[in-house]
Design an enzyme around this catalytic site. Structure first.
Site, PDB file in Angstrom:
ATOM      1  N   CYS A 121     -19.249  28.063  30.903  1.00 43.12           N
ATOM      2  CA  CYS A 121     -18.376  27.937  29.724  1.00 43.12           C
ATOM      3  C   CYS A 121     -19.043  27.220  28.548  1.00 43.12           C
ATOM      4  O   CYS A 121     -18.750  27.539  27.384  1.00 43.12           O
ATOM      5  CB  CYS A 121     -17.083  27.245  30.111  1.00 43.12           C
ATOM      6  N   LYS A 174     -14.396  32.385  29.321  1.00 37.38           N
ATOM      7  CA  LYS A 174     -15.441  31.375  29.456  1.00 37.38           C
ATOM      8  C   LYS A 174     -15.769  30.783  28.085  1.00 37.38           C
ATOM      9  O   LYS A 174     -16.006  29.591  27.956  1.00 37.38           O
ATOM     10  CB  LYS A 174     -16.693  31.975  30.110  1.00 37.38           C
ATOM     11  N   ASP A 221     -13.691  22.002  29.174  1.00 36.39           N
ATOM     12  CA  ASP A 221     -13.160  22.207  30.539  1.00 36.39           C
ATOM     13  C   ASP A 221     -13.389  21.049  31.525  1.00 36.39           C
ATOM     14  O   ASP A 221     -13.678  21.286  32.709  1.00 36.39           O
ATOM     15  CB  ASP A 221     -13.729  23.505  31.135  1.00 36.39           C
ATOM     16  N   LYS A 255      -7.992  28.159  26.958  1.00 31.79           N
ATOM     17  CA  LYS A 255      -8.786  29.369  26.750  1.00 31.79           C
ATOM     18  C   LYS A 255      -8.767  30.208  28.021  1.00 31.79           C
ATOM     19  O   LYS A 255      -8.992  29.687  29.108  1.00 31.79           O
ATOM     20  CB  LYS A 255     -10.218  29.013  26.335  1.00 31.79           C
TER      21      LYS A 255
HETATM   22  N1  TIU Z   1     -15.605  26.058  32.676  1.00 31.21           N
HETATM   23  C1  TIU Z   1     -16.428  26.886  33.335  1.00 31.21           C
HETATM   24  O1  TIU Z   1     -17.633  26.756  33.251  1.00 31.21           O
HETATM   25  N2  TIU Z   1     -15.850  27.860  34.145  1.00 31.21           N
HETATM   26  C2  TIU Z   1     -16.414  28.322  35.300  1.00 31.21           C
HETATM   27  O2  TIU Z   1     -15.853  29.169  35.986  1.00 31.21           O
HETATM   28  N3  TIU Z   1     -17.630  27.790  35.646  1.00 31.21           N
HETATM   29  C3  TIU Z   1     -18.325  27.993  36.804  1.00 31.21           C
HETATM   30  O3  TIU Z   1     -19.455  27.503  36.898  1.00 31.21           O
HETATM   31  N4  TIU Z   1     -17.768  28.677  37.795  1.00 31.21           N
END
Ligand code: TIU
Length: 227
Positions: A163, A133, A25, A130
């Site tokens: 995630c 998470k 991500d 995806k």
């Molecule tokens: N990629 C990921 O970690 N998604 C989140 O929403 N992370 C947060 O820390 N909000």
């Protein structure tokens, strides 16, 4: 076989042909103002510091011919794969699917959903959307890894405790030995990053291993680092 003697809690050995790098991500939605991370109330500037380190990690793993997988947290434009509970939670400035300065928040195909340019996937690498998470939930990651006979995983990306950790725990339960690259992951909360690294490698590596990007670079390219 490549060995990382400095990995914790104990040395981590891996065959690059049977190991994938999974970058979680590293998308504008989390790293740039106006995306999902910021509308949740976070200081997104914290995450950009790891971009050069993730680029070095990608470079080392590409040089070793490893499978490279980039994930993006993304929902369908019709939000059919977005649980109403996920969209409703909290009091964000904008909700998933709302129009923001980088397009609709956390929606596939929008400018803000793209991986940051410095870490853009290259031809031959896998880009995986995806909806959750974890990288295994409602994706074809398990099949991709099985088809390539991948046995071990190296993780980087954001955020460490959300995630990245969720994906490592999913991988652990599916029988993969996983290693988190400590300086190639980041959180909006420094304390959460620190304790996540500690909990992953506690109890003899209850979730997996940790090591630094330099540990991996020196193992994959010993000649270059000694020069
Ligand atoms: N990629 C990921 O970690 N998604 C989140 O929403 N992370 C947060 O820390 N909000």
């Amino acid at each position: 076989m490549i060995s990382l003697p400095a990995a914790r809690p104990c040395p981590f050995d891996f065959d690059p042909a049977k190991t994938a790098l999974i970058v979680i991500d590293m998308q504008r939605d989390f790293l740039e103002p106006g995306g999902f991370g910021e509308v949740l109330g976070n200081d997104v500037s914290r995450l950009a510091v790891i971009v050069p380190t993730v680029a070095r990690l990608l470079d080392a793993c590409r040089g070793a011919g490893m499978t490279i997988i980039h994930t993006r947290e993304a929902h369908r434009p019709d939000l059919a794969d977005c649980p109403p509970a996920k969209r409703a939670r909290g009091e964000p400035l904008l909700r998933i699917g709302d129009a923001g300065p980088m397009g609709r928040i956390l929606v596939s195909g929008e400018p803000g959903n793209a991986i940051v340019p410095a870490l853009a996937p290259r031809p031959g690498e896998i880009e995986l959307e995806k909806p959750g998470k974890g990288a295994f939930y409602a994706t074809s990651l398990a099949e991709i890894l099985r088809h390539r006979r991948i046995e071990k995983l190296i993780f980087a990306g954001v955020t460490t405790e959300v995630c990245v950790q969720t994906s490592m725990r999913e991988a652990n339960d599916r029988g993969f030995d996983s290693l988190l690259v400590e300086d190639a992951t980041e959180s909006y909360f420094p304390e959460f990053k620190r304790v996540t690294i500690e909990m992953i490698r506690a109890q003899g590596g209850i979730v997996g291993w940790t090591a630094s990007c330099a540990d991996i670079e020196s193992a994959l390219r010993p000649g270059r680092r000694e020069a």
